[in-house]
Design an enzyme around this catalytic site. Structure first.
Site, mmCIF file in Angstrom:
data_model
loop_
_atom_site.group_PDB
_atom_site.id
_atom_site.type_symbol
_atom_site.label_atom_id
_atom_site.label_comp_id
_atom_site.label_asym_id
_atom_site.label_seq_id
_atom_site.Cartn_x
_atom_site.Cartn_y
_atom_site.Cartn_z
ATOM 1 N N SER A 118 0.803 -1.254 -0.084
ATOM 2 C CA SER A 118 0.068 -0.177 0.130
ATOM 3 C C SER A 118 0.934 1.314 0.106
ATOM 4 C CB SER A 118 -0.996 0.125 1.081
ATOM 5 O OG SER A 118 -1.251 1.236 1.388
ATOM 6 N N HIS A 128 -1.104 -1.153 -4.608
ATOM 7 C CA HIS A 128 -2.402 -1.071 -3.783
ATOM 8 C C HIS A 128 -2.449 0.651 -3.504
ATOM 9 C CE1 HIS A 128 -5.887 -2.293 -1.350
ATOM 10 N NE2 HIS A 128 -5.531 -1.361 -0.379
ATOM 11 N N MET A 147 -9.620 7.636 0.151
ATOM 12 C CA MET A 147 -10.432 7.959 1.228
ATOM 13 C C MET A 147 -10.963 9.483 1.112
ATOM 14 S SD MET A 147 -8.190 6.426 4.253
ATOM 15 C CE MET A 147 -7.079 5.009 4.069
ATOM 16 N N HIS A 171 -8.469 0.848 -3.924
ATOM 17 C CA HIS A 171 -9.314 0.377 -2.904
ATOM 18 C C HIS A 171 -10.226 1.724 -2.656
ATOM 19 C CE1 HIS A 171 -9.526 -0.896 1.627
ATOM 20 N NE2 HIS A 171 -10.681 -0.858 1.197
ATOM 21 N N MET A 211 -12.570 3.583 -0.336
ATOM 22 C CA MET A 211 -12.923 3.913 1.006
ATOM 23 C C MET A 211 -14.035 5.283 0.755
ATOM 24 S SD MET A 211 -9.790 2.423 3.002
ATOM 25 C CE MET A 211 -9.056 2.572 1.777
ATOM 26 N N MET A 223 -10.967 -6.361 5.149
ATOM 27 C CA MET A 223 -10.255 -5.695 6.150
ATOM 28 C C MET A 223 -9.869 -6.399 7.334
ATOM 29 S SD MET A 223 -9.829 -2.581 4.634
ATOM 30 C CE MET A 223 -8.872 -2.049 5.884
HETATM 31 C C1 DX5 Z 1 -6.371 0.941 5.668
HETATM 32 C C2 DX5 Z 1 -6.068 0.900 4.179
HETATM 33 C C3 DX5 Z 1 -4.757 -0.275 4.123
HETATM 34 C C4 DX5 Z 1 -3.417 0.266 4.972
HETATM 35 C C5 DX5 Z 1 -2.719 -0.889 5.185
HETATM 36 O O1 DX5 Z 1 -7.716 1.635 5.451
HETATM 37 O O2 DX5 Z 1 -6.954 0.089 3.425
HETATM 38 O O3 DX5 Z 1 -4.553 -0.501 2.809
HETATM 39 O O4 DX5 Z 1 -2.793 1.140 4.296
HETATM 40 O O5 DX5 Z 1 -1.517 -0.437 5.728
HETATM 41 P P1 DX5 Z 1 -0.880 -1.038 7.040
HETATM 42 O O6 DX5 Z 1 -0.061 -2.474 6.158
HETATM 43 O O7 DX5 Z 1 0.131 -0.402 7.459
HETATM 44 O O8 DX5 Z 1 -1.825 -1.704 8.023
HETATM 45 ZN ZN ZN Z 2 -6.505 -0.731 1.247
#
Ligand code: DX5
Ligand code: ZN
Length: 213
Positions: free
Chosen positions: A6, A31, A35, A64, A66, A135
């Site tokens: 990510s 990824h 948001m 992704h 959100m 998640m």
């Molecule tokens: C959280 C994101 C994840 C996040 C993962 O809302 O969807 O993709 O960035 O980060 P780590 O691996 O640090 O939990």
């Molecule tokens: Zn994510």
């Protein structure tokens, strides 16, 4: 195990370099966490920045969402030709329609589930999607602790997938590290998203990716 780092944990002052580093380091997807400050209490990046990511990457994008208004964001990001767009089932009144729209744009549709959402909620959509994102933290921020109940959820999802659509991938997102990767594999997970583990790994992103693989 397929690995999708990510970029939320990248250094946004050197974003293109950090995208190239994970591609050169052997990642399978890049990824991208979008948001909107409404569905989750954080605001990240829009198409201007993701376009810069798309230019720097040599690997497919895994976007992704959100966000509250999924259709609006699908239209915004579709021109960047991502491999996947996932949207949250908790935020969509007409998920089947949106899945068809994403596919009609030449993008592989994926469904995302928050920690409380049971896999049975999407049983009758499994035939229509190429991936389900589970998640394993509350969406919104990188660097949170892994929620272990996702392991049982992945196993239950796997048995539904075997009946409905064996080609469908299971992706787990949040708190993934070398401490839980074997449990995730044993639960039937195909793809892991990892932000802080990859970008904060002391000996570099390439070694972090190979540690997960
Ligand atoms: C959280 C994101 C994840 C996040 C993962 O809302 O969807 O993709 O960035 O980060 P780590 O691996 O640090 O939990
Ligand atoms: Zn994510």
């Amino acid at each position: 195990m397929l690995v999708a780092p990510s970029i939320l944990s990248a250094d946004f002052g050197h974003l293109a370099d950090d995208v190239r580093a994970i591609c050169d380091g052997g990642c399978d997807f890049v990824h991208v966490d979008v948001m909107d400050g409404h569905f989750v209490p954080n605001l990240t990046i829009g198409p201007v920045v993701v376009e810069a990511v798309a230019k720097a990457t040599t690997m497919p994008l895994d976007i992704h969402l959100m966000v509250e208004n999924n259709t609006f964001f699908v239209d915004l990001f579709a021109p960047l030709r991502p491999e996947f767009i996932s949207f949250h089932i908790e935020e969509e009144k007409h998920p089947h329609r949106l899945i068809q729209k994403i596919r009609s744009l030449g993008i592989r549709p994926a469904l995302a589930l928050n920690p409380h959402t049971p896999p049975e909620a999407i049983e009758f959509l499994l035939r229509d999607v190429d991936m389900v994102l589970l998640m394993s933290v509350n969406p919104g921020f990188g660097g949170q602790s892994f929620i272990p109940s996702v392991l049982e959820k992945a196993k239950r999802l796997k048995s539904l997938i075997e009946i409905r659509n064996p080609e469908c991938l299971i992706e787990v997102d949040g708190g993934v590290s070398d401490q839980n990767i074997e449990l995730l594999r044993d639960a039937g997970v195909d793809v892991v998203v990892a932000g802080s583990f990859v970008y904060k790994y002391p000996s570099g992103v390439a070694r972090a990716i190979s540690a997960l693989k």
